[in-house]
Design an enzyme around this catalytic site. Structure first.
Site, PDB file in Angstrom:
ATOM      1  N   ASN A 128     -11.976  55.022  94.682  1.00 48.20           N
ATOM      2  CA  ASN A 128     -12.746  56.256  94.555  1.00 48.20           C
ATOM      3  C   ASN A 128     -12.777  56.814  93.133  1.00 48.20           C
ATOM      4  O   ASN A 128     -11.860  56.576  92.335  1.00 48.20           O
ATOM      5  CB  ASN A 128     -12.138  57.350  95.455  1.00 48.20           C
ATOM      6  CG  ASN A 128     -12.307  57.083  96.927  1.00 48.20           C
ATOM      7  OD1 ASN A 128     -13.417  57.051  97.437  1.00 48.20           O
ATOM      8  ND2 ASN A 128     -11.198  56.890  97.625  1.00 48.20           N
TER       9      ASN A 128
ATOM     10  N   GLU B 254      -3.406  56.597 104.895  1.00 52.08           N
ATOM     11  CA  GLU B 254      -4.415  56.780 103.850  1.00 52.08           C
ATOM     12  C   GLU B 254      -4.514  55.501 103.033  1.00 52.08           C
ATOM     13  O   GLU B 254      -3.504  55.020 102.508  1.00 52.08           O
ATOM     14  CB  GLU B 254      -4.048  57.960 102.948  1.00 52.08           C
ATOM     15  CG  GLU B 254      -4.916  58.115 101.709  1.00 52.08           C
ATOM     16  CD  GLU B 254      -6.392  58.255 102.037  1.00 52.08           C
ATOM     17  OE1 GLU B 254      -7.199  57.500 101.456  1.00 52.08           O
ATOM     18  OE2 GLU B 254      -6.736  59.116 102.880  1.00 52.08           O
TER      19      GLU B 254
ATOM     20  N   ASP C  93      -5.306  50.701 105.788  1.00 51.84           N
ATOM     21  CA  ASP C  93      -6.548  51.003 106.485  1.00 51.84           C
ATOM     22  C   ASP C  93      -6.211  51.513 107.877  1.00 51.84           C
ATOM     23  O   ASP C  93      -5.296  50.998 108.532  1.00 51.84           O
ATOM     24  CB  ASP C  93      -7.407  49.742 106.574  1.00 51.84           C
ATOM     25  CG  ASP C  93      -8.631  49.924 107.450  1.00 51.84           C
ATOM     26  OD1 ASP C  93      -9.619  50.488 106.965  1.00 51.84           O
ATOM     27  OD2 ASP C  93      -8.577  49.510 108.637  1.00 51.84           O
ATOM     28  N   GLY C  94      -6.950  52.513 108.351  1.00 52.26           N
ATOM     29  CA  GLY C  94      -6.632  53.138 109.623  1.00 52.26           C
ATOM     30  C   GLY C  94      -6.625  52.176 110.797  1.00 52.26           C
ATOM     31  O   GLY C  94      -5.714  52.180 111.627  1.00 52.26           O
TER      32      GLY C  94
ATOM     33  N   ASP D 266     -10.136  61.161 110.518  1.00 53.57           N
ATOM     34  CA  ASP D 266     -10.815  61.925 109.460  1.00 53.57           C
ATOM     35  C   ASP D 266     -11.158  60.987 108.307  1.00 53.57           C
ATOM     36  O   ASP D 266     -10.873  61.269 107.151  1.00 53.57           O
ATOM     37  CB  ASP D 266      -9.914  63.057 108.978  1.00 53.57           C
ATOM     38  CG  ASP D 266     -10.684  64.094 108.162  1.00 53.57           C
ATOM     39  OD1 ASP D 266     -11.928  64.067 108.175  1.00 53.57           O
ATOM     40  OD2 ASP D 266     -10.031  64.922 107.498  1.00 53.57           O
TER      41      ASP D 266
END
Length: 535
Positions: free
Chosen positions: A249, A333, A358-359, A376
């Site tokens: 990001n 996260e 990774d979720g 989320d």
């Protein structure tokens, strides 16, 4: 032929660094565009397609130019121009993107991200990559001595290009962009190309008093280094607490006396808001906390176990710990840098463990069951398809206790009947027995609650009846006021078919249209002067 070109190693090095630079620019392009157009598969498709167009045209032109005038000075002159153009991208690239976006936002009513992203790619990246695309056919002309070894030489050139491309893929992603940022990454690879050309012209004994391209290019490169080495994506903002990049990001933190905000892009709002003082946030976290009541075990002595997939800066975890005495929160996260920011700026409690994963991958290996699982991980148009399918929500269900509740933040609410939120809700309804939603007033978020039990509303009401904390009563009252049952339809997402980017883009178009309609009316009535006065 210049003496240096008789050494085929130098030709292979030219091919190697050209291939490396093409891939570095491609990855840099994704980071340059992501803050404005997201980093979705749509944007990647635009980048890859645009670059393929540029390279194909460069190959065609390079082959014809080499046959017509096999002068290596012209090839290395083109590489110099490409190098300076790439070096200039950190200086002017974001301004070009903003101008293109401003022009198109008033003229395009649909597919804004696709059109604006494509135009930006064409303007910023096509020309330098077109020039680099001329390298291979030109070098073939200079390096093939006879037909006897032509296959071997061309194979070595292509291998050099491919190896360079491989290195140019890994170095920006894992080394240069996380370490020094996108801007300096562009400058590094532009500098490599420039040095390559300087070596060629110096070794060839070129008279720089007549051929000023080398000294001029050095000056221009130094200017670009001076102006572009530390530029902000959000160049119109000042007073940022933090701005940087991670593997995943672009990251921006800003704060005021009341709150701290995390943004992972520029044009589409914020991803996380933390209030410094205990109290209602006014955001979706307040509604999402109702899931704690809905999923609370009847044995109040047992801690309510909460898992947050997409922990971000940890606001949901922080709020849960602020207001509930008997909870155990675990965060997941994928971006370790965001977790670091959560501790540095968002006061994430030290007793909240955060797993860098990774979720969905975490659920695949986790054995524990939870009373509440908060999903989320949806960020504007960048919705991970692997966390939006029947298979994913089945995994979530299997990790819930018998009375457990999944709560999902759907962050782009829309009234259209077939938007991404309805697809997600229908998919969840295909897995869970009971689904309820609550629109968050004042923003575009919608909170969804899902459970295998149909008593979520009753448990929330019972929790409110036994609550004495005024803040909780206010927040839970808002959630209860907006709570409605959801009857799922047949818009199902699966691992095989989950067009989340296209569905998300439709909502982005709708939101953009709503935002600019006021300014469009001013432009139609008063022209550009009236619009500038209003702005």
């Amino acid at each position: 032929m210049r003496p240096i070109l008789k050494n085929k190693l130098y030709l292979y090095l030219t091919e190697f660094f050209a291939g490396m630079s093409v891939m570095a620019v491609e990855l840099g392009a994704s980071r340059l565009l992501a803050p404005y157009f997201s980093s979705s598969q749509i944007v990647w498709t635009i980048i890859i397609g645009t670059i393929m167009i540029a390279m194909a045209l460069g190959n065609l032109y390079g082959g014809r130019a080499a046959d017509k005038d096999p002068n290596p000075d012209k090839l290395y002159g083109r590489i110099i121009i490409a190098a300076i153009w790439i070096a200039a991208i950190p200086v002017v690239g974001k301004y070009i993107i903003m101008v293109i976006s401003a022009l198109l936002i008033f003229t395009v009513s649909s597919n804004f991200l696709v059109i604006a992203g494509f135009v930006a790619c064409m303007v910023i990246f096509v020309f330098p990559l077109f020039l680099l695309g001329t390298v291979t056919p030109s070098l073939v002309k200079f390096s093939v001595d006879s037909l006897d070894d032509s296959g071997s030489v061309v194979g070595k050139l292509n291998a050099s290009n491919t190896i360079g491309s491989i290195i140019g893929t890994f170095v920006p992603t894992f080394i240069s962009i996380p370490a020094v940022g996108t801007s300096i990454t562009f400058l590094i690879f532009a500098g490599i190309l420039l040095v390559l050309c300087i070596i060629y012209f110096v070794s060839s004994g070129v008279n720089f008093s007549k051929a000023k391209k080398v000294p001029v290019s050095i000056i221009l490169f130094l200017v670009c280094c001076l102006l572009g080495h530390n530029n902000s994506f959000a160049f119109w903002q000042t007073g940022l607490t933090y701005e940087g990049e991670s593997i995943y990001n672009y990251l921006q933190v800003y704060e005021d006396d009341r709150q701290v905000v995390l943004s992972t892009n520029v044009l589409f709002g914020t991803q996380s808001v933390y209030t410094k003082e205990k109290g209602p946030t006014g955001y979706y976290y307040d509604h999402a906390m109702a899931a704690v009541y809905m999923g609370e075990d009847e044995d109040k002595a047992t801690p309510t176990k909460i898992l947050v997939l997409g922990n971000g800066s940890g606001t949901y975890a922080t709020q849960c710990e602020r207001y509930f005495d008997n909870v155990e929160v675990t965060g997941v996260e994928i971006d370790e840098k965001i977790t670091s920011l959560a501790h540095d700026y968002f006061e994430l409690p030290e007793d909240v463990p955060v797993v860098t994963y990774d979720g969905r991958a975490y659920l695949n290996v986790a054995k524990e069951k939870y009373d509440v699982i908060m999903v989320d991980a949806y960020q504007d148009i960048t919705i991970p398809f692997q966390m939006s399918s029947v298979e994913f929500f089945t995994l979530v269900r299997d990790h819930l206790t018998d009375n457990g509740v999944m709560v999902v933040n759907l962050n782009m609410r829309s009234d259209s009947a077939d938007n991404i939120n309805y697809y997600l809700a229908d998919t969840i309804g295909h897995v869970f027995k009971s689904v309820m939603t609550a629109n968050v007033q004042g923003n575009t978020n919608r909170i969804l609650y899902a459970s295998m039990n149909d008593n979520m509303a009753e448990k929330l009401a019972a929790g409110i009846a036994g609550e004495s904390d005024e803040d909780l009563l206010y927040m839970m009252g808002k959630a209860q006021e907006n709570l409605v049952s959801y009857e799922p339809g047949n818009l199902i997402l699966t691992d095989d078919k989950a067009p989340v980017e296209l569905l998300g883009m439709e909502i982005i178009d709708e939101l953009i249209s709503e935002e600019v309609s006021y300014y469009k009316d001013i432009y139609k009535e008063q022209g550009i002067e009236g619009l500038l006065n209003q702005l």
